[in-house]
Design a protein around this motif. Structure first.
Motif, PDB file in Angstrom:
ATOM      1  N   GLY A   1      -3.103  -4.997  -1.663  1.00 30.72           N
ATOM      2  CA  GLY A   1      -3.964  -3.853  -1.920  1.00 30.72           C
ATOM      3  C   GLY A   1      -3.200  -2.553  -1.937  1.00 30.72           C
ATOM      4  N   MET A   2      -2.219  -2.409  -1.035  1.00 28.16           N
ATOM      5  CA  MET A   2      -1.395  -1.208  -1.022  1.00 28.16           C
ATOM      6  C   MET A   2      -0.621  -1.072  -2.323  1.00 28.16           C
ATOM      7  SD  MET A   2      -1.727   0.781   1.517  1.00 28.16           S
ATOM      8  CE  MET A   2      -2.305   0.876   3.210  1.00 28.16           C
ATOM      9  N   LEU A   3      -0.061  -2.175  -2.792  1.00 28.78           N
ATOM     10  CA  LEU A   3       0.678  -2.155  -4.050  1.00 28.78           C
ATOM     11  C   LEU A   3      -0.250  -1.751  -5.197  1.00 28.78           C
ATOM     12  CD1 LEU A   3       1.459  -4.042  -6.773  1.00 28.78           C
ATOM     13  CD2 LEU A   3       3.213  -2.641  -5.693  1.00 28.78           C
ATOM     14  N   ALA A   4      -1.457  -2.296  -5.208  1.00 31.33           N
ATOM     15  CA  ALA A   4      -2.413  -1.964  -6.262  1.00 31.33           C
ATOM     16  C   ALA A   4      -2.755  -0.480  -6.241  1.00 31.33           C
ATOM     17  CB  ALA A   4      -3.684  -2.803  -6.098  1.00 31.33           C
ATOM     18  N   GLY A   5      -3.013   0.066  -5.049  1.00 31.56           N
ATOM     19  CA  GLY A   5      -3.331   1.484  -4.954  1.00 31.56           C
ATOM     20  C   GLY A   5      -2.185   2.359  -5.399  1.00 31.56           C
ATOM     21  N   ASP A   6      -0.963   2.024  -4.980  1.00 36.17           N
ATOM     22  CA  ASP A   6       0.197   2.819  -5.378  1.00 36.17           C
ATOM     23  C   ASP A   6       0.437   2.730  -6.875  1.00 36.17           C
ATOM     24  OD1 ASP A   6       0.539   3.577  -2.787  1.00 36.17           O
ATOM     25  OD2 ASP A   6       2.471   2.600  -2.488  1.00 36.17           O
TER      26      ASP A   6
END
Length: 586
Positions: free
Chosen positions: A40-45
């Motif tokens: 999820g962090m990768l997706a947001g970034d």
């Protein structure tokens, strides 16, 4: 980042959005529990960098009204979970209600919109699908409550909502993307929805090779893990019950079954024209796992402006303000006195310790070497390797003038082995904590804590069992803040490790005992001596930003997706070419 204001969804024309990004979880804001961890962090970034690049991207995920969970730890480290409810009514409703058929009945879905806003004001809209609608069956209304909750039947229903519901919503909004990016196999059912769209009323039994080829031409798939449990599989009975036998037959014909099960990774693989792993080594591992498909690699990154500490942002805004629009300028950090870089990190360390004192009541010494180990708790990540030889660790701490180790991480509620690892760290801390050694496990690893740790510790430790670390991004965040890594050579660190320059490699060994010994040797003979030399350590911090910060960012990563995956050379449309040109500029 605050929750966006309610803005009508007609602010811009979605028909011009050429890239649709589908992800089961997206970290949009610290206030929204729409993510669990690294994926999820990768997706947001990724979306934050897409917004910075003014790219015509839109995204689809689920709303998760009760979040992932808040972790609570007992005095002995026993994890329990508490829901994190939130009200999406603070967001605007996006478009009309849409309907899909699963479980042999219609399911109504609406979407809420969250706007990711880039440095120039460009908006990437994220549509969060929601099944909590009065007309739906009472059980169906809870399908978008919990991220990664429930049993496999619940999960398959969620993945149907993401894939089938996401395509239905885009159709209703008048969006016609050229590229559909599946961020992990959870979104693979969008390929079946695209087949249904292409058939325009014909049945799936009439699908041809040409139809599948047309869908394949529009799809991009990123796989994120070599761990078998990370590749969703469902029984054929569940597949037919949730999706219906006609879709089940279409999935089988396309090649989406593996070992007699619906395999979402294989469904995505067989209906994508471009497939990639998330680091150079992970691409090779994935190619070995799926030899019948061509697997590329695009190494992950992090969004610099999100994860860099305030003290560093102030310094860079003063010295090289171009960094916000062009992360290549991180290389210009070599024009800054290393002592100023070290001073910024010292501010971050004091900030972390003050925050921990307020939150936990525990106090830490900023003059003592502090290691950070924080990530999703899983057995292959081996949280206990650092504690493998307690006696040697205590002697080492005494010898180098003290050592502080900060742990954090959540175990999946159903992963009892991972929960046991947390209890083991607690037990070790109870036995080993002394004047020279302090071990502390911080409860409820989340966005805020992740930022504070990667900005404030002195060394980031990572000890996965090779080759199960696909990439990892927490060490990249640390590097942006002048924090070196001490890590097994797996995932991104194979590309990021310049020994004694950006950090250190933990040498491989045949047994964990020898590998732990290698870890202690690096701490004693390489890390601690450099730490004792403030000038040399400041230069090391400078290298972390100048070398690793320049490359391991989502600005570079997103530009590679545009050029290599979305619109490869030789096939751009006018719109696609403009996206590639814009990405190249940043």
């Amino acid at each position: 980042m605050s929750i966006s204001k309610a803005v009508p969804s007609t602010d811009f024309d979605l028909s011009s959005r050429t890239i649709a990004y589908f992800s089961m979880e997206i970290a949009l804001s610290p206030q929204l529990p729409t993510y669990s961890g690294g994926l999820g962090m990768l997706a947001g970034d990724t979306l934050r960098s897409a917004a910075d690049a003014s790219a015509p991207v839109m995204a689809i995920s689920l709303v998760y009204r009760r979040g992932y969970f808040r972790q609570q730890l007992s005095d002995v480290g026993q994890q329990t979970e508490v829901d994190v409810p939130w009200d999406p009514a603070s967001l605007p409703i996006a478009g009309p209600t849409v309907s899909i058929n699963i479980q042999g009945r219609p399911l109504q879905l609406r979407a809420w919109r969250y706007d990711v806003i880039g440095t120039t004001g460009h908006i990437v809209p994220v549509f969060l699908l929601d099944s909590d609608i009065e007309d739906n069956d009472s059980w169906d209304r809870k399908l978008t409550d919990h991220l990664y909750g429930g049993d496999t039947y619940y999960r398959l229903c969620q993945e149907a909502i993401l894939g089938l519901g996401g395509i239905a919503l885009l159709q209703a909004l008048g969006a016609r993307p050229e590229v559909y990016h599946m961020n992990e196999g959870h979104a693979a059912l969008l390929t079946i929805a695209l087949l249904e769209e292409r058939l325009n009323g014909r049945t799936l039994a009439e699908v041809t090779d040409a139809d599948r080829a047309a869908v394949r031409q529009r799809c991009v798939f990123t796989t994120h893990t070599p761990v078998p449990a990370g590749h969703d599989q469902f029984g054929l009975d569940q597949m037919n019950q949730v999706l219906g036998p006609e879709r089940g037959a279409a999935i089988e014909t396309a090649g989406g079954l593996h070992n007699g099960l619906l395999n979402m990774t294989y469904l995505a693989l067989c209906l994508s024209r471009y497939v990639n792993g998330v680091a150079m080594q992970h691409g090779k591992v994935s190619q070995y796992m799926f030899p019948e498909y061509k697997v590329h690699s695009i190494t992950n990154g992090v969004h610099a402006a999100t994860w860099m500490a305030p003290s560093f942002q102030e310094l860079l805004d003063d010295e090289i303000p171009e960094w916000r629009t062009d992360n290549n300028y991180f290389r210009s950090v070599y024009g800054i006195d290393p002592a100023r870089i070290s001073a910024c990190h010292i501010k971050s360390k004091h900030r972390l310790f003050a925050w921990l004192a307020r939150r936990t009541g525990h106090y830490f010494n900023p003059s003592v070497l502090t290691l950070g180990f924080a990530r999703r708790v899983a057995t292959y990540k081996r949280a206990g390797l650092l504690l493998h030889d307690p006696e040697r660790l205590c002697v080492l701490a005494e010898k180098i003038g003290g050592l502080q180790i900060l742990y954090a991480g959540k175990a999946h509620p159903a992963d009892n082995a991972a929960k046991a690892l947390i209890r083991d760290v607690y037990a070790a801390a109870a036995k080993l904590n002394s004047g020279s050694l302090k071990i502390f496990y911080i409860e409820n690893y989340d966005w805020e804590l992740g930022a504070m740790l990667t900005q404030g510790v002195d060394v980031w430790v990572n000890t996965p069992r090779r080759p199960y670390e696909a990439s990892g991004t927490s060490g990249m965040k640390a590097a942006l803040n002048g924090v070196p890594s001490l890590s097994v050579l797996d995932g991104w660190w194979i590309e990021g490790c310049a020994e004694n320059t950006t950090g250190w490699a933990i040498d491989d060994a045949e047994t964990e005992e020898i590998e732990a010994n290698n870890l202690y040797n690096k701490l004693e003979k390489a890390v601690a001596p450099l730490w004792a030399n403030p000038n040399a350590w400041a230069r090391l911090q400078q290298h972390c930003i100048g070398i690793n910060g320049t490359f391991f960012n989502t600005q570079r990563m997103f530009s590679q997706y545009v050029a290599n995956a979305y619109f490869p050379a030789g096939t751009p449309t006018d719109v696609s070419q403009s996206v590639a040109d814009e990405a190249a500029l940043v």
